[in-house]
Enzyme design. Sequence first.
Site, PDB file in Angstrom:
ATOM      1  N   GLY A 175       6.174   0.837  12.012  1.00 18.15           N
ATOM      2  CA  GLY A 175       4.742   1.063  11.707  1.00 18.15           C
ATOM      3  C   GLY A 175       4.352   0.152  10.785  1.00 18.15           C
ATOM      4  N   GLY A 207       0.565  -1.276  10.104  1.00 13.91           N
ATOM      5  CA  GLY A 207      -0.640  -0.160  10.043  1.00 13.91           C
ATOM      6  C   GLY A 207      -1.212   0.120   8.827  1.00 13.91           C
ATOM      7  N   GLY A 232       1.647   1.053   6.506  1.00 15.60           N
ATOM      8  CA  GLY A 232       2.825   0.194   6.649  1.00 15.60           C
ATOM      9  C   GLY A 232       2.606  -1.024   5.763  1.00 15.60           C
ATOM     10  N   HIS A 257       4.058  19.950   4.302  1.00 17.04           N
ATOM     11  CA  HIS A 257       3.425  18.761   4.056  1.00 17.04           C
ATOM     12  C   HIS A 257       1.849  18.912   4.643  1.00 17.04           C
ATOM     13  CE1 HIS A 257       2.414  15.156   2.637  1.00 17.04           C
ATOM     14  NE2 HIS A 257       2.358  14.385   3.813  1.00 17.04           N
ATOM     15  N   MET A 307      -0.535   6.935   0.009  1.00 18.46           N
ATOM     16  CA  MET A 307       0.573   7.350   0.688  1.00 18.46           C
ATOM     17  C   MET A 307       1.810   6.357   0.674  1.00 18.46           C
ATOM     18  SD  MET A 307       2.090   9.746   2.436  1.00 18.46           S
ATOM     19  CE  MET A 307       3.756   9.241   2.016  1.00 18.46           C
TER      20      MET A 307
END
Length: 341
Positions: free
Chosen positions: A36, A39, A42, A205, A256
Amino acid sequence: MFRSMLVRSSASAKQAVIRRSFSSGSVPERKVAILGAAGGIGQPLALLMKLNPLVSSLSLYDIANTPGVAADVGHINTRSEVVGYMGDDNLAKALEGADLVIIPAGVPRKPGMTRDDLFNINAGIVKNLCTAIAKYCPHALINMISNPVNSTVPIAAEIFKKAGMYDEKKLFGVTTLDVVRARTFYAGKANVPVAEVNVPVIGGHAGVTILPLFSQATPQANLSSDILTALTKRTQDGGTEVVEAKAGKGSATLSMAYAGALFADACLKGLNGVPDVIECSYVQSTITELPFFASKVRLGKNGVEEVLDLGPLSDFEKEGLEALKPELKSSIEKGVKFANQ
Protein backbone atom coordinates in the site's frame (compact mmCIF):
# COMPACT_ATOMS: atom_id res chain seq x y z
CA MET A 1 13.11 7.58 18.05
CA PHE A 2 13.77 10.19 15.45
CA ARG A 3 16.62 12.54 16.13
CA SER A 4 16.99 15.78 14.19
CA MET A 5 20.34 17.44 13.90
CA LEU A 6 20.95 20.84 12.37
CA VAL A 7 24.38 21.07 10.74
CA ARG A 8 25.59 24.55 9.80
CA SER A 9 28.58 25.29 7.60
CA SER A 10 30.70 28.27 8.69
CA ALA A 11 32.97 28.12 5.64
CA SER A 12 30.29 29.06 3.14
CA ALA A 13 26.93 30.75 3.16
CA LYS A 14 24.78 29.64 6.04
CA GLN A 15 23.09 26.42 5.00
CA ALA A 16 21.15 23.97 7.08
CA VAL A 17 20.84 20.27 6.48
CA ILE A 18 18.37 18.32 8.55
CA ARG A 19 19.62 14.83 9.15
CA ARG A 20 17.14 12.37 10.49
CA SER A 21 18.14 9.01 11.80
CA PHE A 22 16.56 6.25 13.83
CA SER A 23 19.05 3.76 15.13
CA SER A 24 22.74 3.15 14.98
CA GLY A 25 25.12 0.33 15.72
CA SER A 26 25.22 -2.99 13.90
CA VAL A 27 23.38 -2.93 10.62
CA PRO A 28 22.66 -6.39 9.20
CA GLU A 29 20.84 -6.72 5.90
CA ARG A 30 17.11 -6.16 6.43
CA LYS A 31 14.42 -6.10 3.76
CA VAL A 32 11.27 -4.14 4.56
CA ALA A 33 8.19 -4.39 2.36
CA ILE A 34 5.40 -1.80 2.44
CA LEU A 35 2.08 -3.00 1.01
CA GLY A 36 0.00 0.00 0.00
CA ALA A 37 3.06 2.15 -0.59
CA ALA A 38 1.42 4.58 -3.02
CA GLY A 39 -1.37 5.59 -0.63
CA GLY A 40 -1.79 8.46 1.79
CA ILE A 41 0.02 6.63 4.59
CA GLY A 42 2.24 4.54 2.35
CA GLN A 43 4.08 7.39 0.65
CA PRO A 44 5.26 9.25 3.77
CA LEU A 45 5.93 5.89 5.42
CA ALA A 46 8.13 4.92 2.47
CA LEU A 47 10.03 8.18 2.88
CA LEU A 48 10.57 7.63 6.60
CA MET A 49 11.69 4.02 6.12
CA LYS A 50 14.12 5.18 3.42
CA LEU A 51 15.71 7.36 6.10
CA ASN A 52 16.13 4.42 8.47
CA PRO A 53 19.72 3.10 8.35
CA LEU A 54 18.60 -0.32 9.56
CA VAL A 55 16.85 -0.92 6.22
CA SER A 56 19.04 -2.29 3.43
CA SER A 57 16.26 -3.12 0.95
CA LEU A 58 12.97 -1.24 0.69
CA SER A 59 10.26 -2.98 -1.32
CA LEU A 60 7.28 -0.81 -2.24
CA TYR A 61 4.07 -2.48 -3.44
CA ASP A 62 0.68 -1.19 -4.50
CA ILE A 63 -1.92 -1.83 -7.18
CA ALA A 64 -1.00 1.39 -9.01
CA ASN A 65 1.53 4.25 -9.09
CA THR A 66 4.28 2.42 -7.24
CA PRO A 67 7.05 2.93 -9.82
CA GLY A 68 6.78 6.69 -9.43
CA VAL A 69 6.92 6.55 -5.64
CA ALA A 70 9.90 4.19 -5.80
CA ALA A 71 11.74 6.41 -8.28
CA ASP A 72 11.13 9.49 -6.15
CA VAL A 73 12.12 7.93 -2.83
CA GLY A 74 14.95 6.01 -4.46
CA HIS A 75 16.86 9.21 -5.24
CA ILE A 76 17.42 9.86 -1.54
CA ASN A 77 21.05 9.17 -0.65
CA THR A 78 20.58 6.75 2.21
CA ARG A 79 21.57 3.12 2.64
CA SER A 80 18.59 1.20 1.32
CA GLU A 81 17.96 0.18 -2.26
CA VAL A 82 14.38 0.82 -3.37
CA VAL A 83 12.32 -1.25 -5.79
CA GLY A 84 8.69 -0.58 -6.70
CA TYR A 85 6.27 -3.36 -7.58
CA MET A 86 2.80 -2.89 -9.05
CA GLY A 87 -0.13 -5.26 -9.45
CA ASP A 88 -0.96 -8.79 -8.33
CA ASP A 89 1.60 -10.39 -10.64
CA ASN A 90 4.45 -8.69 -8.79
CA LEU A 91 3.32 -9.21 -5.21
CA ALA A 92 5.46 -12.32 -4.79
CA LYS A 93 8.62 -10.45 -5.82
CA ALA A 94 7.78 -7.65 -3.44
CA LEU A 95 7.50 -10.06 -0.52
CA GLU A 96 10.23 -12.62 -1.11
CA GLY A 97 12.98 -12.36 1.49
CA ALA A 98 11.24 -9.71 3.58
CA ASP A 99 12.15 -9.50 7.26
CA LEU A 100 9.38 -7.01 8.01
CA VAL A 101 6.12 -6.36 6.16
CA ILE A 102 4.16 -3.19 6.90
CA ILE A 103 0.55 -3.09 5.70
CA PRO A 104 -1.09 0.35 5.34
CA ALA A 105 -3.12 -0.87 2.33
CA GLY A 106 -6.82 -0.13 2.04
CA VAL A 107 -9.14 2.83 1.98
CA PRO A 108 -8.92 5.65 4.55
CA ARG A 109 -11.76 6.65 6.80
CA LYS A 110 -13.95 9.48 5.52
CA PRO A 111 -16.62 11.62 7.22
CA GLY A 112 -19.83 9.65 7.67
CA MET A 113 -18.14 6.32 7.03
CA THR A 114 -19.10 3.64 9.52
CA ARG A 115 -16.74 0.98 10.81
CA ASP A 116 -18.75 -1.55 8.83
CA ASP A 117 -18.11 0.43 5.65
CA LEU A 118 -14.39 0.41 6.36
CA PHE A 119 -14.39 -3.26 7.32
CA ASN A 120 -16.22 -4.39 4.20
CA ILE A 121 -13.50 -2.95 1.95
CA ASN A 122 -10.31 -3.39 3.92
CA ALA A 123 -10.98 -6.88 5.29
CA GLY A 124 -10.87 -8.37 1.81
CA ILE A 125 -7.66 -6.51 0.96
CA VAL A 126 -5.97 -7.73 4.14
CA LYS A 127 -7.14 -11.30 3.54
CA ASN A 128 -5.59 -11.37 0.06
CA LEU A 129 -2.32 -9.78 1.15
CA CYS A 130 -1.90 -12.12 4.12
CA THR A 131 -2.54 -15.13 1.90
CA ALA A 132 0.43 -14.01 -0.19
CA ILE A 133 2.58 -13.29 2.87
CA ALA A 134 1.97 -16.81 4.19
CA LYS A 135 3.26 -18.16 0.87
CA TYR A 136 6.19 -15.89 0.05
CA CYS A 137 7.61 -14.61 3.37
CA PRO A 138 5.98 -16.67 6.14
CA HIS A 139 8.65 -15.86 8.72
CA ALA A 140 8.51 -12.07 8.40
CA LEU A 141 7.26 -9.78 11.14
CA ILE A 142 3.90 -8.27 10.15
CA ASN A 143 2.96 -4.72 11.15
CA MET A 144 -0.76 -4.23 10.51
CA ILE A 145 -1.86 -0.63 9.97
CA SER A 146 -4.94 -1.25 7.81
CA ASN A 147 -8.09 -0.41 9.75
CA PRO A 148 -10.07 -1.58 11.57
CA VAL A 149 -6.98 -3.03 13.28
CA ASN A 150 -9.16 -4.60 15.99
CA SER A 151 -10.50 -6.90 13.24
CA THR A 152 -7.75 -7.02 10.61
CA VAL A 153 -5.20 -8.54 12.99
CA PRO A 154 -7.54 -11.46 13.83
CA ILE A 155 -8.20 -11.85 10.08
CA ALA A 156 -4.46 -12.11 9.46
CA ALA A 157 -4.06 -14.65 12.26
CA GLU A 158 -6.78 -16.87 10.81
CA ILE A 159 -5.30 -16.70 7.30
CA PHE A 160 -1.88 -17.67 8.61
CA LYS A 161 -3.41 -20.53 10.64
CA LYS A 162 -5.09 -21.89 7.52
CA ALA A 163 -1.74 -21.85 5.74
CA GLY A 164 -0.03 -23.56 8.67
CA MET A 165 2.25 -20.56 9.06
CA TYR A 166 0.90 -18.72 12.09
CA ASP A 167 3.41 -17.46 14.63
CA GLU A 168 1.65 -15.27 17.17
CA LYS A 169 4.97 -13.65 18.09
CA LYS A 170 5.30 -12.12 14.64
CA LEU A 171 1.91 -10.46 14.13
CA PHE A 172 1.42 -6.91 15.39
CA GLY A 173 -1.39 -4.42 15.21
CA VAL A 174 0.24 -0.99 15.09
CA THR A 175 -1.31 1.12 17.85
CA THR A 176 1.64 3.48 18.14
CA LEU A 177 -0.38 6.46 16.93
CA ASP A 178 -2.53 6.19 20.05
CA VAL A 179 0.65 6.36 22.14
CA VAL A 180 1.98 9.30 20.12
CA ARG A 181 -1.27 11.21 20.60
CA ALA A 182 -1.47 10.40 24.30
CA ARG A 183 2.08 11.68 24.78
CA THR A 184 1.39 14.87 22.85
CA PHE A 185 -1.90 15.68 24.58
CA TYR A 186 -0.54 14.83 28.04
CA ALA A 187 2.57 16.97 27.58
CA GLY A 188 0.40 19.94 26.67
CA LYS A 189 -1.70 19.70 29.81
CA ALA A 190 1.13 18.72 32.15
CA ASN A 191 3.39 21.45 30.75
CA VAL A 192 6.34 19.08 30.37
CA PRO A 193 8.63 18.50 27.35
CA VAL A 194 6.88 16.03 25.07
CA ALA A 195 10.16 14.25 24.30
CA GLU A 196 10.34 13.17 27.95
CA VAL A 197 6.79 11.82 28.10
CA ASN A 198 5.74 8.19 27.98
CA VAL A 199 2.16 6.96 28.27
CA PRO A 200 1.18 3.29 27.86
CA VAL A 201 -1.99 2.75 25.82
CA ILE A 202 -3.86 -0.54 26.09
CA GLY A 203 -6.97 -2.22 24.68
CA GLY A 204 -7.55 -1.81 20.98
CA HIS A 205 -7.23 0.75 18.22
CA ALA A 206 -10.67 2.33 17.80
CA GLY A 207 -12.80 4.67 19.89
CA VAL A 208 -13.54 3.46 23.41
CA THR A 209 -11.27 0.43 22.97
CA ILE A 210 -8.32 2.85 23.17
CA LEU A 211 -7.38 3.24 26.84
CA PRO A 212 -4.41 5.47 27.70
CA LEU A 213 -3.02 4.77 31.17
CA PHE A 214 -2.31 8.30 32.30
CA SER A 215 -1.89 7.04 35.87
CA GLN A 216 1.34 5.42 34.63
CA ALA A 217 2.48 8.43 32.58
CA THR A 218 5.99 9.74 33.10
CA PRO A 219 6.89 12.30 34.22
CA GLN A 220 3.98 12.33 36.64
CA ALA A 221 1.84 15.45 36.88
CA ASN A 222 -0.93 16.31 39.30
CA LEU A 223 -3.81 16.60 36.82
CA SER A 224 -7.45 16.71 37.87
CA SER A 225 -9.82 13.86 37.12
CA ASP A 226 -11.71 16.13 34.70
CA ILE A 227 -8.54 16.81 32.73
CA LEU A 228 -7.60 13.12 32.66
CA THR A 229 -11.08 12.23 31.44
CA ALA A 230 -10.81 14.85 28.70
CA LEU A 231 -7.35 13.62 27.71
CA THR A 232 -8.65 10.07 27.47
CA LYS A 233 -11.57 11.17 25.32
CA ARG A 234 -9.34 13.21 23.02
CA THR A 235 -6.94 10.29 22.58
CA GLN A 236 -9.85 8.01 21.72
CA ASP A 237 -11.25 10.54 19.24
CA GLY A 238 -7.91 11.59 17.74
CA GLY A 239 -8.63 9.99 14.39
CA THR A 240 -12.01 11.66 14.12
CA GLU A 241 -10.44 15.00 15.03
CA VAL A 242 -8.12 14.76 12.01
CA VAL A 243 -10.81 13.46 9.62
CA GLU A 244 -13.06 16.39 10.51
CA ALA A 245 -10.21 18.91 10.30
CA LYS A 246 -9.37 17.69 6.79
CA ALA A 247 -13.03 18.20 5.84
CA GLY A 248 -13.45 15.06 3.80
CA LYS A 249 -10.06 15.26 2.11
CA GLY A 250 -8.20 12.67 4.10
CA SER A 251 -7.51 11.01 7.40
CA ALA A 252 -4.51 10.85 9.74
CA THR A 253 -1.90 9.94 7.13
CA LEU A 254 1.20 11.87 8.20
CA SER A 255 1.00 11.16 11.92
CA MET A 256 0.15 7.52 11.16
CA ALA A 257 3.17 7.22 8.89
CA TYR A 258 5.35 8.68 11.65
CA ALA A 259 3.91 6.26 14.21
CA GLY A 260 4.27 3.35 11.80
CA ALA A 261 7.91 4.22 11.20
CA LEU A 262 8.58 4.41 14.94
CA PHE A 263 7.12 0.96 15.53
CA ALA A 264 8.86 -0.54 12.50
CA ASP A 265 12.16 0.82 13.80
CA ALA A 266 11.49 -0.81 17.17
CA CYS A 267 10.80 -4.13 15.44
CA LEU A 268 14.04 -3.88 13.47
CA LYS A 269 15.96 -3.08 16.64
CA GLY A 270 14.47 -6.17 18.26
CA LEU A 271 15.37 -8.34 15.27
CA ASN A 272 18.93 -7.04 15.48
CA GLY A 273 19.24 -7.99 19.14
CA VAL A 274 18.98 -4.59 20.78
CA PRO A 275 17.93 -5.29 24.40
CA ASP A 276 14.91 -3.92 26.25
CA VAL A 277 12.93 -2.66 23.26
CA ILE A 278 9.44 -2.11 24.69
CA GLU A 279 6.48 -0.72 22.76
CA CYS A 280 2.70 -0.95 22.94
CA SER A 281 1.09 -3.15 20.30
CA TYR A 282 -2.10 -5.11 19.61
CA VAL A 283 -1.07 -8.77 19.77
CA GLN A 284 -2.28 -12.23 20.69
CA SER A 285 -2.43 -12.08 24.45
CA THR A 286 -3.50 -13.86 27.62
CA ILE A 287 -3.37 -10.90 30.00
CA THR A 288 -7.16 -10.53 29.67
CA GLU A 289 -9.84 -12.99 28.60
CA LEU A 290 -9.71 -11.51 25.08
CA PRO A 291 -7.52 -13.33 22.51
CA PHE A 292 -6.04 -10.08 21.18
CA PHE A 293 -5.18 -7.05 23.25
CA ALA A 294 -2.90 -4.02 23.06
CA SER A 295 -0.37 -3.58 25.83
CA LYS A 296 3.34 -3.14 26.34
CA VAL A 297 5.42 -5.88 24.71
CA ARG A 298 9.12 -6.60 24.74
CA LEU A 299 10.47 -7.00 21.22
CA GLY A 300 13.33 -9.28 20.24
CA LYS A 301 14.82 -11.52 17.58
CA ASN A 302 11.63 -13.59 17.36
CA GLY A 303 9.19 -10.68 17.47
CA VAL A 304 7.23 -10.62 20.73
CA GLU A 305 9.56 -11.85 23.47
CA GLU A 306 7.20 -10.98 26.32
CA VAL A 307 3.76 -9.48 26.83
CA LEU A 308 4.09 -7.28 29.89
CA ASP A 309 1.53 -7.01 32.67
CA LEU A 310 -0.83 -4.05 32.66
CA GLY A 311 0.50 -2.75 35.95
CA PRO A 312 -1.56 -0.80 38.50
CA LEU A 313 -4.65 0.94 37.11
CA SER A 314 -6.65 3.82 38.53
CA ASP A 315 -10.34 3.27 39.26
CA PHE A 316 -11.17 5.28 36.12
CA GLU A 317 -8.89 3.05 34.04
CA LYS A 318 -10.33 -0.12 35.57
CA GLU A 319 -13.80 1.05 34.54
CA GLY A 320 -12.51 1.89 31.06
CA LEU A 321 -10.95 -1.55 30.74
CA GLU A 322 -14.21 -3.31 31.52
CA ALA A 323 -16.15 -0.94 29.26
CA LEU A 324 -13.96 -1.59 26.21
CA LYS A 325 -14.07 -5.39 26.39
CA PRO A 326 -17.50 -6.02 24.78
CA GLU A 327 -16.73 -3.87 21.73
CA LEU A 328 -13.24 -5.28 21.31
CA LYS A 329 -14.57 -8.82 21.67
CA SER A 330 -17.15 -8.14 18.97
CA SER A 331 -14.53 -6.72 16.60
CA ILE A 332 -12.27 -9.73 17.09
CA GLU A 333 -15.12 -12.15 16.46
CA LYS A 334 -16.11 -10.23 13.35
CA GLY A 335 -12.60 -10.61 11.94
CA VAL A 336 -12.41 -14.31 12.73
CA LYS A 337 -15.81 -14.92 11.14
CA PHE A 338 -14.84 -13.05 7.97
CA ALA A 339 -11.59 -14.99 7.58
CA ASN A 340 -13.39 -18.31 7.87
CA GLN A 341 -16.41 -17.70 5.66
